[in-house]
Design a protein around this motif. Sequence first.
Motif, PDB file in Angstrom:
ATOM      1  N   LEU A   2       2.615 -16.771 -16.441  1.00 24.38           N
ATOM      2  CA  LEU A   2       3.333 -18.033 -16.347  1.00 24.38           C
ATOM      3  C   LEU A   2       4.179 -18.270 -17.600  1.00 24.38           C
ATOM      4  CD1 LEU A   2       0.480 -20.276 -14.942  1.00 24.38           C
ATOM      5  CD2 LEU A   2       2.396 -19.300 -13.683  1.00 24.38           C
ATOM      6  N   ILE A   3       5.286 -18.969 -17.397  1.00 27.34           N
ATOM      7  CA  ILE A   3       6.201 -19.249 -18.511  1.00 27.34           C
ATOM      8  C   ILE A   3       5.549 -20.154 -19.550  1.00 27.34           C
ATOM      9  CG2 ILE A   3       7.312 -21.231 -17.432  1.00 27.34           C
ATOM     10  CD1 ILE A   3       9.155 -18.540 -19.376  1.00 27.34           C
ATOM     11  N   GLU A   4       4.607 -20.998 -19.121  1.00 28.90           N
ATOM     12  CA  GLU A   4       3.948 -21.904 -20.059  1.00 28.90           C
ATOM     13  C   GLU A   4       3.181 -21.149 -21.133  1.00 28.90           C
ATOM     14  OE1 GLU A   4       3.475 -22.310 -16.683  1.00 28.90           O
ATOM     15  OE2 GLU A   4       4.832 -24.018 -16.398  1.00 28.90           O
ATOM     16  N   ARG A   5       2.611 -20.021 -20.776  1.00 25.81           N
ATOM     17  CA  ARG A   5       1.862 -19.226 -21.754  1.00 25.81           C
ATOM     18  C   ARG A   5       2.788 -18.656 -22.823  1.00 25.81           C
ATOM     19  NH1 ARG A   5      -2.465 -16.049 -17.916  1.00 25.81           N
ATOM     20  NH2 ARG A   5      -3.474 -17.931 -17.142  1.00 25.81           N
ATOM     21  N   TYR A   6       3.973 -18.216 -22.397  1.00 29.41           N
ATOM     22  CA  TYR A   6       4.953 -17.746 -23.374  1.00 29.41           C
ATOM     23  C   TYR A   6       5.381 -18.889 -24.303  1.00 29.41           C
ATOM     24  CZ  TYR A   6       5.589 -13.459 -20.660  1.00 29.41           C
ATOM     25  OH  TYR A   6       5.399 -12.275 -20.024  1.00 29.41           O
ATOM     26  N   ILE A   7       5.569 -20.053 -23.726  1.00 26.85           N
ATOM     27  CA  ILE A   7       5.984 -21.208 -24.530  1.00 26.85           C
ATOM     28  C   ILE A   7       4.900 -21.588 -25.530  1.00 26.85           C
ATOM     29  CG2 ILE A   7       6.567 -23.663 -24.420  1.00 26.85           C
ATOM     30  CD1 ILE A   7       7.944 -23.069 -21.742  1.00 26.85           C
ATOM     31  N   TYR A   8       3.646 -21.618 -25.087  1.00 28.23           N
ATOM     32  CA  TYR A   8       2.547 -21.964 -25.999  1.00 28.23           C
ATOM     33  C   TYR A   8       2.409 -20.933 -27.118  1.00 28.23           C
ATOM     34  CZ  TYR A   8       1.117 -25.361 -22.481  1.00 28.23           C
ATOM     35  OH  TYR A   8       1.086 -26.403 -21.598  1.00 28.23           O
ATOM     36  N   LEU A   9       2.537 -19.657 -26.774  1.00 22.07           N
ATOM     37  CA  LEU A   9       2.453 -18.614 -27.799  1.00 22.07           C
ATOM     38  C   LEU A   9       3.600 -18.732 -28.790  1.00 22.07           C
ATOM     39  CD1 LEU A   9       1.128 -16.045 -28.915  1.00 22.07           C
ATOM     40  CD2 LEU A   9       2.563 -14.743 -27.331  1.00 22.07           C
ATOM     41  N   ALA A  10       4.807 -18.988 -28.305  1.00 22.07           N
ATOM     42  CA  ALA A  10       5.961 -19.133 -29.193  1.00 22.07           C
ATOM     43  C   ALA A  10       5.819 -20.360 -30.083  1.00 22.07           C
ATOM     44  CB  ALA A  10       7.249 -19.210 -28.383  1.00 22.07           C
ATOM     45  N   ILE A  11       5.310 -21.460 -29.536  1.00 21.26           N
ATOM     46  CA  ILE A  11       5.095 -22.662 -30.349  1.00 21.26           C
ATOM     47  C   ILE A  11       4.057 -22.388 -31.430  1.00 21.26           C
ATOM     48  CG2 ILE A  11       4.121 -24.993 -30.289  1.00 21.26           C
ATOM     49  CD1 ILE A  11       5.529 -25.359 -27.589  1.00 21.26           C
ATOM     50  N   ALA A  12       2.983 -21.680 -31.068  1.00 25.54           N
ATOM     51  CA  ALA A  12       1.952 -21.353 -32.060  1.00 25.54           C
ATOM     52  C   ALA A  12       2.507 -20.459 -33.163  1.00 25.54           C
ATOM     53  CB  ALA A  12       0.767 -20.680 -31.375  1.00 25.54           C
ATOM     54  N   LEU A  13       3.278 -19.444 -32.797  1.00 24.60           N
ATOM     55  CA  LEU A  13       3.869 -18.558 -33.808  1.00 24.60           C
ATOM     56  C   LEU A  13       4.848 -19.314 -34.699  1.00 24.60           C
ATOM     57  CD1 LEU A  13       4.566 -15.344 -31.712  1.00 24.60           C
ATOM     58  CD2 LEU A  13       2.844 -15.650 -33.493  1.00 24.60           C
ATOM     59  N   PHE A  14       5.659 -20.172 -34.088  1.00 25.86           N
ATOM     60  CA  PHE A  14       6.631 -20.928 -34.880  1.00 25.86           C
ATOM     61  C   PHE A  14       5.929 -21.886 -35.835  1.00 25.86           C
ATOM     62  CE2 PHE A  14      10.126 -23.854 -35.695  1.00 25.86           C
ATOM     63  CZ  PHE A  14      11.173 -22.968 -35.842  1.00 25.86           C
ATOM     64  N   CYS A  15       4.868 -22.534 -35.379  1.00 23.81           N
ATOM     65  CA  CYS A  15       4.127 -23.458 -36.254  1.00 23.81           C
ATOM     66  C   CYS A  15       3.444 -22.713 -37.397  1.00 23.81           C
ATOM     67  CB  CYS A  15       3.109 -24.245 -35.446  1.00 23.81           C
ATOM     68  SG  CYS A  15       3.866 -25.469 -34.358  1.00 23.81           S
ATOM     69  N   ILE A  16       2.901 -21.541 -37.119  1.00 21.29           N
ATOM     70  CA  ILE A  16       2.314 -20.727 -38.190  1.00 21.29           C
ATOM     71  C   ILE A  16       3.378 -20.356 -39.210  1.00 21.29           C
ATOM     72  CG2 ILE A  16       1.265 -18.482 -38.707  1.00 21.29           C
ATOM     73  CD1 ILE A  16      -0.207 -18.733 -36.008  1.00 21.29           C
ATOM     74  N   GLY A  17       4.569 -20.020 -38.731  1.00 16.17           N
ATOM     75  CA  GLY A  17       5.667 -19.693 -39.635  1.00 16.17           C
ATOM     76  C   GLY A  17       6.089 -20.878 -40.488  1.00 16.17           C
ATOM     77  N   ILE A  18       6.166 -22.061 -39.886  1.00 16.79           N
ATOM     78  CA  ILE A  18       6.548 -23.260 -40.641  1.00 16.79           C
ATOM     79  C   ILE A  18       5.514 -23.580 -41.715  1.00 16.79           C
ATOM     80  CG2 ILE A  18       6.784 -25.773 -40.457  1.00 16.79           C
ATOM     81  CD1 ILE A  18       8.271 -25.344 -37.876  1.00 16.79           C
ATOM     82  N   VAL A  19       4.234 -23.504 -41.337  1.00 14.40           N
ATOM     83  CA  VAL A  19       3.172 -23.773 -42.307  1.00 14.40           C
ATOM     84  C   VAL A  19       3.232 -22.758 -43.441  1.00 14.40           C
ATOM     85  CG1 VAL A  19       0.666 -23.749 -42.625  1.00 14.40           C
ATOM     86  CG2 VAL A  19       1.673 -24.964 -40.705  1.00 14.40           C
ATOM     87  N   GLY A  20       3.496 -21.503 -43.121  1.00 17.01           N
ATOM     88  CA  GLY A  20       3.598 -20.476 -44.157  1.00 17.01           C
ATOM     89  C   GLY A  20       4.766 -20.705 -45.099  1.00 17.01           C
TER      90      GLY A  20
END
Length: 109
Positions: A2-20
Amino acid sequence: MLIERYIYLAIALFCIGIVGVLARRNAIIIFMCIELMLNAVNLLLVAFSKMHYAVGVAKNATAGIDGQLFVFFIMVVAAAEVSVGLAIIVMMYRNTHSVDVNFLNRLKH
């Protein structure tokens, strides 16, 4: 998948990047986090391109590759950014003997 899983994974990766980027002081870690954010955007582009191709009624052979073309150009720009950024980090290390971004204030004088 499902597309939602890709969106959740991308949001998680982007948030990890912002925090870093916001929390770290090491310039190399900051560049790695910026690359992580770019890869999150690349994942979304490919996922949306796949979704658009699956929903649309495109009959031509090049349908669905728009996202992949954007990803290719983003990767080229990211490679150029990393090469320039690493050159700046090497010069910073030669001057300050540290890759801590707080030492950049010393380069003013």
